[in-house]
Design a protein around this motif. Structure first.
Motif, PDB file in Angstrom:
ATOM      1  N   THR A   1       2.855   9.119   4.721  1.00 29.88           N
ATOM      2  CA  THR A   1       1.681   9.126   3.854  1.00 29.88           C
ATOM      3  C   THR A   1       0.539   9.815   4.586  1.00 29.88           C
ATOM      4  O   THR A   1       0.617  10.068   5.784  1.00 29.88           O
ATOM      5  CB  THR A   1       1.254   7.694   3.477  1.00 29.88           C
ATOM      6  OG1 THR A   1       0.892   6.991   4.658  1.00 29.88           O
ATOM      7  CG2 THR A   1       2.370   6.964   2.748  1.00 29.88           C
TER       8      THR A   1
ATOM      9  N   ASN B   1       7.364   8.517  -5.059  1.00 29.44           N
ATOM     10  CA  ASN B   1       6.181   7.887  -4.473  1.00 29.44           C
ATOM     11  C   ASN B   1       5.012   8.866  -4.426  1.00 29.44           C
ATOM     12  O   ASN B   1       5.043   9.839  -3.665  1.00 29.44           O
ATOM     13  CB  ASN B   1       6.516   7.403  -3.064  1.00 29.44           C
ATOM     14  CG  ASN B   1       5.417   6.594  -2.445  1.00 29.44           C
ATOM     15  OD1 ASN B   1       4.279   6.606  -2.888  1.00 29.44           O
ATOM     16  ND2 ASN B   1       5.754   5.890  -1.385  1.00 29.44           N
TER      17      ASN B   1
ATOM     18  N   ASP C   1       0.819  -1.215   0.000  1.00 28.82           N
ATOM     19  CA  ASP C   1       0.000   0.000   0.000  1.00 28.82           C
ATOM     20  C   ASP C   1       0.854   1.268   0.000  1.00 28.82           C
ATOM     21  O   ASP C   1       0.470   2.283  -0.579  1.00 28.82           O
ATOM     22  CB  ASP C   1      -0.936   0.023   1.208  1.00 28.82           C
ATOM     23  CG  ASP C   1      -2.072  -0.967   1.079  1.00 28.82           C
ATOM     24  OD1 ASP C   1      -2.415  -1.354  -0.058  1.00 28.82           O
ATOM     25  OD2 ASP C   1      -2.618  -1.364   2.123  1.00 28.82           O
ATOM     26  N   TYR C   2       2.004   1.211   0.646  1.00 21.71           N
ATOM     27  CA  TYR C   2       2.859   2.390   0.743  1.00 21.71           C
ATOM     28  C   TYR C   2       3.581   2.718  -0.555  1.00 21.71           C
ATOM     29  O   TYR C   2       3.872   3.874  -0.830  1.00 21.71           O
ATOM     30  CB  TYR C   2       3.896   2.219   1.855  1.00 21.71           C
ATOM     31  CG  TYR C   2       3.297   2.219   3.238  1.00 21.71           C
ATOM     32  CD1 TYR C   2       2.706   3.361   3.765  1.00 21.71           C
ATOM     33  CD2 TYR C   2       3.330   1.069   4.022  1.00 21.71           C
ATOM     34  CE1 TYR C   2       2.164   3.364   5.035  1.00 21.71           C
ATOM     35  CE2 TYR C   2       2.796   1.062   5.293  1.00 21.71           C
ATOM     36  CZ  TYR C   2       2.209   2.203   5.796  1.00 21.71           C
ATOM     37  OH  TYR C   2       1.677   2.204   7.051  1.00 21.71           O
TER      38      TYR C   2
ATOM     39  N   ASN D   1       2.613   1.558  -3.749  1.00 19.98           N
ATOM     40  CA  ASN D   1       1.770   1.392  -4.930  1.00 19.98           C
ATOM     41  C   ASN D   1       1.814   2.651  -5.795  1.00 19.98           C
ATOM     42  O   ASN D   1       1.569   3.752  -5.330  1.00 19.98           O
ATOM     43  CB  ASN D   1       0.333   1.084  -4.507  1.00 19.98           C
ATOM     44  CG  ASN D   1      -0.514   0.617  -5.653  1.00 19.98           C
ATOM     45  OD1 ASN D   1      -0.019   0.243  -6.706  1.00 19.98           O
ATOM     46  ND2 ASN D   1      -1.820   0.642  -5.460  1.00 19.98           N
TER      47      ASN D   1
ATOM     48  N   ASN E   1       2.257   8.472  -3.052  1.00 16.55           N
ATOM     49  CA  ASN E   1       1.538   8.335  -1.783  1.00 16.55           C
ATOM     50  C   ASN E   1       2.169   9.152  -0.666  1.00 16.55           C
ATOM     51  O   ASN E   1       1.559   9.335   0.385  1.00 16.55           O
ATOM     52  CB  ASN E   1       1.511   6.856  -1.352  1.00 16.55           C
ATOM     53  CG  ASN E   1       0.917   5.982  -2.417  1.00 16.55           C
ATOM     54  OD1 ASN E   1      -0.207   6.185  -2.847  1.00 16.55           O
ATOM     55  ND2 ASN E   1       1.686   5.019  -2.885  1.00 16.55           N
TER      56      ASN E   1
ATOM     57  N   SER F   1       4.539   3.803  -7.311  1.00 12.17           N
ATOM     58  CA  SER F   1       5.860   4.443  -7.255  1.00 12.17           C
ATOM     59  C   SER F   1       6.720   4.120  -8.467  1.00 12.17           C
ATOM     60  O   SER F   1       6.546   3.095  -9.119  1.00 12.17           O
ATOM     61  CB  SER F   1       6.613   3.999  -6.000  1.00 12.17           C
ATOM     62  OG  SER F   1       5.960   4.446  -4.837  1.00 12.17           O
TER      63      SER F   1
END
Length: 133
Positions: free
Chosen positions: A119, A104, A82-83, A85, A106, A87
């Motif tokens: 995030t 990134n 999730d962190y 995604n 996020n 990138s």
């Protein structure tokens, strides 16, 4: 068959690699000479923004998202997915040093050295990092 194609499409859009990053990863994997290894991208608690990126050469583990890059694979564990995604991973070689960087979408804040981030949903506890900026 359609489900498998959709899964591959979704996995390939999780992270992208610039041509320079892919070339550097190939070099590193060739030095190790182990066909079971891939590039593991992970996120851990730490750094001055709360979360930090990590990369290592590793074998596939249960629960990993595996992204095929032709002759090598990128591995991402469930928690990190999730962190990172969306990138983009790049490799930069400049007077300031060489290494992988993560662009990134996020991240709402990053450390001045670019090694840690936060995030909107948070995660991790901010603490001092090694950057002197």
């Amino acid at each position: 068959m359609i489900e498998q194609i959709q899964q591959q499409k979704n996995e390939s859009s999780v992270v992208t690699l610039t041509p320079l990053a892919a070339e550097k990863i190939r070099e590193l994997l060739q030095q190790e000479n182990d066909p079971n290894l891939g590039l593991r991208i992970f996120v851990a608690s730490g750094g001055c923004s709360g979360l930090q990126y990590g990369m290592t050469l590793d074998e596939e583990q249960e629960g990993d998202t595996v992204i095929s890059q032709g002759d090598f694979k990128v591995l991402i564990d469930e928690m990190s997915l999730d962190y990172v995604n969306g990138s983009e991973i790049d490799y930069v070689d400049s007077l300031m040093g060489a290494g992988f960087t993560v662009n990134n979408p996020n991240a709402v804040t990053t450390c001045s050295c670019g090694h840690s981030f936060r995030t909107a949903s948070g995660g991790g506890e901010p603490r001092g990092c090694a950057c002197s900026r």
